[in-house]
Write an enzyme that holds these catalytic residues in place. Structure first.
Site, short mmCIF file in Angstrom:
data_model
loop_
_atom_site.label_atom_id
_atom_site.label_comp_id
_atom_site.label_asym_id
_atom_site.label_seq_id
_atom_site.Cartn_x
_atom_site.Cartn_y
_atom_site.Cartn_z
CB CYS A 224 9.83 2.30 0.92
SG CYS A 224 10.93 1.88 -0.27
CG HIS A 374 6.03 1.61 -0.33
ND1 HIS A 374 6.30 2.61 -1.52
CD2 HIS A 374 6.78 0.55 -0.31
CE1 HIS A 374 7.52 2.15 -1.95
NE2 HIS A 374 7.71 0.89 -1.18
CG ASN A 404 9.31 0.40 -4.60
OD1 ASN A 404 9.33 1.60 -4.17
ND2 ASN A 404 9.66 -0.38 -3.97
#
Length: 448
Positions: A224, A374, A404
């Site tokens: 990520c 993020h 996500n």
């Protein structure tokens, strides 16, 4: 023979510089005034008849009523006056900056809502939304899709998505916004932990875009945090390598590595791709003011998808292995995550990283127009914003619609914010990624 200039602070001792540079093949080192080093590469240049020098240093410049430290490069080439202007372009790197001039994104056609997930695991829309802020996520419906979720949800699609196609679509949109022809792209960086080829998918994106100049294309794996690493890498290639147009793509399909019977993880992840074009510019237009990057392998136990032996091969010996050789077939496990520990890590490390990037940039918090994190969990976004004293209306979030999406989350959210008119040219963004590795990093940048 080329000379390279590397500026360093007083704490970077000459002895330590010798040790570091010897590891990367530096044969000659001498010190000049102002903590400036000159070294001669031990490996001959293979792409030029001359060997360019590349140096990195910081220069403090004004920014409105504040200041920022610009990471810059300098270079010198002995005998450069004897070659053409095109050949000696690296001699001008000291005046190079970089800026973001285009963005794009793409998501799969299949939308999976919280209510859909409630049909296959013990959960409901309110339980998921309260704990994560997520209500929908997009999932690839092509090769590699977990057939269990499609079967249970009775979702069957004739269209077939692929991560490479999504990445190429996002890249095309970014190039169109930037008004850059694919043949003018010098480098493609695909930030992904889920490529569709073990050896990387970036060259396939180059092929899909029709880049006839065959620009270097390769994958970056940092989960990520991948997009942040790609963004900083692009800046380094531009400032230190003479590249002009760099395409940075964040794309992931974590749905392929999710255990769809585990309500603790399957509710979190979605698939997507986002891209930006980073272009060389004069140092006065530089749009990357400072950055901060880290990793900590000790935290790997909290978030991973480790390799495992194929149980079928173990039981039946389908590849003829005996006594441990040849090796049995292997694959990756589903995502394993300790949510509480990842949360604690994120709310501690991310504000510290952004503060460090601001310090490197010489900017106060008040100069931040937007906080772009993020998109992992709304609670994390809120906690980081609170610690940095950034009002919620200045926090970019599209988590509710996509979940996500790993390396794609930052460029995806940026693209939506730019196209909606929320982020405008000249706005300063504090961006940060964090995730498996553990890895984390931040950058202070200006859009446009």
């Amino acid at each position: 023979m080329a000379n390279t200039t590397i500026a360093a602070g007083p704490t970077f001792s000459l002895q330590h510089r010798h040790q570091v540079l010897r590891r990367v093949g530096v044969s000659t080192l001498r010190q000049q005034q102002g903590h400036t080093l000159f070294f001669t590469p031990a490996v001959p240049a293979i792409r030029r008849r001359f060997c360019p020098s590349i140096g990195i240093y910081q220069d403090r410049q004004s920014f409105s009523d504040g200041t920022f430290n610009s990471v810059m490069c300098s270079s010198s080439v002995e005998g450069a006056d004897k070659v053409s202007t095109d050949q000696s372009r690296v001699s001008r790197l000291g005046n190079r900056g970089c800026k973001l001039i285009g963005c794009g994104s793409a998501v799969p056609s299949l939308n999976v809502s919280n209510d859909d997930l409630a049909k296959i695991v013990d959960t409901n829309d309110q339980w998921i939304a309260v704990r994560t802020g997520i209500r929908n996520r997009r999932v690839l419906s092509g090769k590699g899709t977990n057939i269990v979720i499609l079967k249970h949800l009775r979702l069957w699609f004739s269209c077939k998505d692929s991560l490479t196609d999504l990445a190429a679509e996002a890249a095309r949109k970014a190039l169109e916004m930037a008004e850059v022809d694919p043949n003018d792209v010098d480098l493609i960086l695909l930030c992904s932990s889920t490529p569709e080829d073990l050896f990387g998918s970036a060259p396939q994106i180059q092929r899909a875009l029709g880049c006839k100049s065959n620009p270097l294309s390769f994958d970056i794996t940092a989960a990520c945090s991948g997009f942040m690493l790609g963004l900083v890498s692009a800046a380094c290639y531009i400032r230190g390598g003479g590249f002009k147009n760099v395409l940075v793509i964040g794309a992931d399909a974590l749905s392929r590595y999710v255990d769809w019977t585990d309500r603790g993880t399957c509710i979190l992840f979605g698939d997507a791709a986002g891209a930006v074009v980073v272009q060389a510019c004069d140092i006065g237009e530089d749009g990357l003011f400072g950055f901060d990057l880290h990793s900590d392998g000790e935290g790997q136990r909290h978030l991973n998808a480790s390799i495992k032996d194929n149980e079928t091969d173990k039981a039946f010996g389908t590849n003829g292995s005996a006594f441990g050789f040849p090796p049995t077939g292997s694959s990756y496990s589903c995502i394993q995550m300790n949510g509480k520990e990842v949360f604690r890590f994120a709310v501690r490390a991310v504000p510290q990283s952004i503060e460090a990037a601001l310090e490197n940039a010489g900017l106060p918090r008040s100069k931040i127009d937007w906080l772009l994190l993020h998109q992992a969990n709304q609670r994390i976004l809120d906690a980081v914003a609170t610690r940095l004293e950034v009002p919620s209306e200045h926090v970019i979030s599209n988590l509710a619609n996509y979940g996500n999406t790993s390396a794609a989350s930052i460029p995806l959210a940026l693209d939506e914010a730019v196209r909606s008119g929320k982020v405008q040219a000249g706005h300063v963004i504090a961006a940060a990624g964090f995730g498996a590795g553990l890895t984390w990093g931040s950058a202070i940048l200006r859009w446009g």
